[in-house]
Design a protein around this motif. Structure first.
Motif, PDB file in Angstrom:
ATOM      1  N   LYS A 160       0.812  -1.214   0.000  1.00  0.00           N
ATOM      2  CA  LYS A 160       0.000   0.000   0.000  1.00  0.00           C
ATOM      3  C   LYS A 160       0.845   1.264   0.000  1.00  0.00           C
ATOM      4  O   LYS A 160       0.329   2.364  -0.173  1.00  0.00           O
ATOM      5  CB  LYS A 160      -0.926  -0.003   1.221  1.00  0.00           C
ATOM      6  CG  LYS A 160      -1.904  -1.179   1.229  1.00  0.00           C
ATOM      7  CD  LYS A 160      -2.791  -1.153   2.460  1.00  0.00           C
ATOM      8  CE  LYS A 160      -3.765  -2.329   2.459  1.00  0.00           C
ATOM      9  NZ  LYS A 160      -4.639  -2.332   3.676  1.00  0.00           N
ATOM     10  N   SER A 161       2.131   1.084   0.226  1.00  0.00           N
ATOM     11  CA  SER A 161       3.055   2.217   0.209  1.00  0.00           C
ATOM     12  C   SER A 161       4.466   1.683  -0.006  1.00  0.00           C
ATOM     13  O   SER A 161       4.706   0.467   0.038  1.00  0.00           O
ATOM     14  CB  SER A 161       2.996   2.990   1.529  1.00  0.00           C
ATOM     15  OG  SER A 161       3.608   2.230   2.570  1.00  0.00           O
ATOM     16  N   PHE A 230      -0.107   2.106 -10.237  1.00  0.00           N
ATOM     17  CA  PHE A 230       0.325   3.466  -9.961  1.00  0.00           C
ATOM     18  C   PHE A 230      -0.529   4.495 -10.678  1.00  0.00           C
ATOM     19  O   PHE A 230      -1.137   4.216 -11.713  1.00  0.00           O
ATOM     20  CB  PHE A 230       1.800   3.623 -10.371  1.00  0.00           C
ATOM     21  CG  PHE A 230       2.701   2.699  -9.608  1.00  0.00           C
ATOM     22  CD1 PHE A 230       3.350   3.114  -8.462  1.00  0.00           C
ATOM     23  CD2 PHE A 230       2.864   1.373 -10.011  1.00  0.00           C
ATOM     24  CE1 PHE A 230       4.154   2.248  -7.734  1.00  0.00           C
ATOM     25  CE2 PHE A 230       3.664   0.495  -9.298  1.00  0.00           C
ATOM     26  CZ  PHE A 230       4.302   0.932  -8.157  1.00  0.00           C
ATOM     27  N   SER A 231      -0.551   5.703 -10.127  1.00  0.00           N
ATOM     28  CA  SER A 231      -1.253   6.811 -10.756  1.00  0.00           C
ATOM     29  C   SER A 231      -0.412   7.371 -11.907  1.00  0.00           C
ATOM     30  O   SER A 231       0.805   7.213 -11.939  1.00  0.00           O
ATOM     31  CB  SER A 231      -1.511   7.922  -9.737  1.00  0.00           C
ATOM     32  OG  SER A 231      -2.353   7.465  -8.701  1.00  0.00           O
ATOM     33  N   ASP A 299      -1.878   6.660  -4.914  1.00  0.00           N
ATOM     34  CA  ASP A 299      -2.240   8.003  -5.346  1.00  0.00           C
ATOM     35  C   ASP A 299      -1.025   8.744  -5.903  1.00  0.00           C
ATOM     36  O   ASP A 299       0.111   8.245  -5.861  1.00  0.00           O
ATOM     37  CB  ASP A 299      -2.918   8.789  -4.224  1.00  0.00           C
ATOM     38  CG  ASP A 299      -2.008   9.041  -3.005  1.00  0.00           C
ATOM     39  OD1 ASP A 299      -0.762   9.039  -3.166  1.00  0.00           O
ATOM     40  OD2 ASP A 299      -2.537   9.248  -1.907  1.00  0.00           O
ATOM     41  N   ALA A 300      -1.261   9.932  -6.427  1.00  0.00           N
ATOM     42  CA  ALA A 300      -0.195  10.679  -7.106  1.00  0.00           C
ATOM     43  C   ALA A 300       0.974  10.983  -6.179  1.00  0.00           C
ATOM     44  O   ALA A 300       2.141  10.874  -6.574  1.00  0.00           O
ATOM     45  CB  ALA A 300      -0.768  11.965  -7.683  1.00  0.00           C
ATOM     46  N   ALA A 301       0.686  11.360  -4.949  1.00  0.00           N
ATOM     47  CA  ALA A 301       1.759  11.705  -4.002  1.00  0.00           C
ATOM     48  C   ALA A 301       2.623  10.487  -3.689  1.00  0.00           C
ATOM     49  O   ALA A 301       3.863  10.577  -3.667  1.00  0.00           O
ATOM     50  CB  ALA A 301       1.164  12.283  -2.720  1.00  0.00           C
ATOM     51  N   LYS A 305       6.903   9.225  -4.874  1.00  0.00           N
ATOM     52  CA  LYS A 305       7.990   8.675  -4.050  1.00  0.00           C
ATOM     53  C   LYS A 305       8.690   7.532  -4.796  1.00  0.00           C
ATOM     54  O   LYS A 305       9.907   7.398  -4.762  1.00  0.00           O
ATOM     55  CB  LYS A 305       7.441   8.177  -2.712  1.00  0.00           C
ATOM     56  CG  LYS A 305       6.841   9.254  -1.822  1.00  0.00           C
ATOM     57  CD  LYS A 305       6.269   8.638  -0.547  1.00  0.00           C
ATOM     58  CE  LYS A 305       5.576   9.670   0.318  1.00  0.00           C
ATOM     59  NZ  LYS A 305       4.966   9.059   1.539  1.00  0.00           N
ATOM     60  N   TRP A 306       7.904   6.711  -5.450  1.00  0.00           N
ATOM     61  CA  TRP A 306       8.452   5.601  -6.226  1.00  0.00           C
ATOM     62  C   TRP A 306       9.218   6.119  -7.438  1.00  0.00           C
ATOM     63  O   TRP A 306      10.287   5.598  -7.786  1.00  0.00           O
ATOM     64  CB  TRP A 306       7.319   4.673  -6.686  1.00  0.00           C
ATOM     65  CG  TRP A 306       6.600   3.966  -5.581  1.00  0.00           C
ATOM     66  CD1 TRP A 306       5.797   4.532  -4.630  1.00  0.00           C
ATOM     67  CD2 TRP A 306       6.587   2.562  -5.314  1.00  0.00           C
ATOM     68  NE1 TRP A 306       5.280   3.570  -3.792  1.00  0.00           N
ATOM     69  CE2 TRP A 306       5.748   2.350  -4.194  1.00  0.00           C
ATOM     70  CE3 TRP A 306       7.183   1.464  -5.925  1.00  0.00           C
ATOM     71  CZ2 TRP A 306       5.508   1.087  -3.664  1.00  0.00           C
ATOM     72  CZ3 TRP A 306       6.944   0.198  -5.411  1.00  0.00           C
ATOM     73  CH2 TRP A 306       6.118   0.009  -4.291  1.00  0.00           C
ATOM     74  N   LYS A 307       8.671   7.150  -8.070  1.00  0.00           N
ATOM     75  CA  LYS A 307       9.340   7.719  -9.239  1.00  0.00           C
ATOM     76  C   LYS A 307      10.686   8.325  -8.875  1.00  0.00           C
ATOM     77  O   LYS A 307      11.645   8.246  -9.666  1.00  0.00           O
ATOM     78  CB  LYS A 307       8.442   8.775  -9.892  1.00  0.00           C
ATOM     79  CG  LYS A 307       7.267   8.193 -10.663  1.00  0.00           C
ATOM     80  CD  LYS A 307       6.499   9.280 -11.402  1.00  0.00           C
ATOM     81  CE  LYS A 307       5.403   8.673 -12.269  1.00  0.00           C
ATOM     82  NZ  LYS A 307       4.652   9.714 -13.024  1.00  0.00           N
TER      83      LYS A 307
END
Length: 344
Positions: A160-161, A230-231, A299-301, A305-307
């Motif tokens: 989830k994160s 992902f968004s 979500d986008a935020a 972080k992943w990007k």
């Protein structure tokens, strides 16, 4: 009466011989790959392609398809089987031979892929511009990618994160994808996709990265019912594929049969691979939904972080390519630009 019987028998024999001659191919080509025949690409592209080659050649070319590594060896050996003439044709992941085709890795970098169709056509253009030397040992029929790859994990370990990645044992597809998983906190485990079901069932891994398209053929809905996507317009990663022929097998064909192969190769074939992959993603997601699986869209935020971690992997890859004299930043820019140009 006896004469009539003999004439009838001879006539039947002649018809049988004529029918056999009409169906006997001048050339038989062996196509080897690693997936079961019911999987998306074998059933929706490779088999129809072989049938079209036969039809367009007037039955003079027969393509015999051997799925699931039936002719022996491991998936990572397919490229050498084509190069060395063990088989006439192969379809496989470029990433199954880590480091061998470094410029191809540009398309496997994090958050590059949009749709399979757009990215496949872009990869074919990139091949024409940059990969002629890298694939010089083969007669390339086409190249392509799959659609947006995502994460699939066992029931007890949903993602989830980014924090949920820590310590997970996740199967990766290639050197670049494994580096990405490691950068995001997981322990990457390299293995062919065909070994994923057993590895999940025996708890060798906690999950895998694959696109939706391949999930039905490896029982993901049953074995890894949590899915994290992902968004935004780009997916986590994609994998590069090559559909190639032994050079001698191609050169041995008469010119008219070479033309049959050529007319069924190239960019439009790359597009076909991509379109089928995109539809396969829709089908795979529907199967997971019907099975009551959980799909998590970050979500986008959280996606950002992943990007950010993905950008570090990309910078490291560019530096690695520059160190080999391969102009990593130029290759990366071309890959991004080609994908954007082909994405609607």
């Amino acid at each position: 009466m006896l004469r009539k019987i003999l004439l009838a028998g001879l006539s039947a024999s002649a018809l049988a011989i004529s029918a056999f001659s009409a169906s006997a191919a001048d050339v038989v080509l062996k196509l080897h790959h690693f997936l079961p025949p019911q999987a998306t690409i074998p059933s929706k592209v490779l088999t129809p392609w072989a049938e079209k080659i036969k039809a367009d050649s007037g039955g003079r070319i027969e393509v015999e398809i051997y799925p699931s590594m039936q002719l022996g060896g491991k998936p990572g050996e397919l490229v050498d089987q084509a190069k060395d003439g063990v088989v006439d044709m192969i379809w496989t992941l470029v990433g199954y031979t880590p480091g061998r085709f470094p410029k191809s890795e540009a398309f496997e970098l994090p958050f590059m892929v949009t749709t399979a169709e757009a990215t496949s056509v872009a990869f074919y253009d990139y091949y024409q511009k940059h990969l002629q030397d890298e694939f010089k040992d083969f007669h390339v029929l086409s190249v392509h990618t799959h659609g947006p790859g995502l994460l699939h994990t066992i029931a007890s370990k949903p993602i989830k994160s980014l924090d949920d990645m820590k310590g997970l044992k996740l199967r990766g597809t290639s050197k670049v994808v494994n580096q990405m998983l490691e950068a995001m906190g997981a322990a990457a485990v390299g293995m062919p996709v065909t070994t994923v079901p057993e590895s999940l069932s025996k708890s060798v891994i906690d999950g895998t990265v694959v696109p939706w398209e391949v999930t039905p053929s490896i029982k993901i809905a049953e074995l890894a019912p949590n899915h994290t996507q992902f968004s935004g317009k780009t997916g986590l990663y994609t994998a590069a594929f090559i559909f190639a022929m032994n050079k001698d097998s191609y050169e041995a064909l008469p010119d008219d049969l070479k033309k049959v192969i050529d007319n069924n190769s190239g960019k439009e074939l790359a597009r076909k691979f991509g379109m089928v992959m995109d539809q396969g993603d829709v089908n795979g997601k529907a199967i997971a939904d019907k099975a009551g699986n959980t799909t998590i869209t970050l979500d986008a935020a959280e996606t950002e972080k992943w990007k950010a971690l993905g950008e570090k992997v990309t910078k490291n890859w560019i530096a690695e390519m520059d160190g080999k004299g391969l102009n990593g930043s130029g290759l990366y820019k071309d890959a991004v630009d080609l994908i954007q140009q082909n994405t609607k």
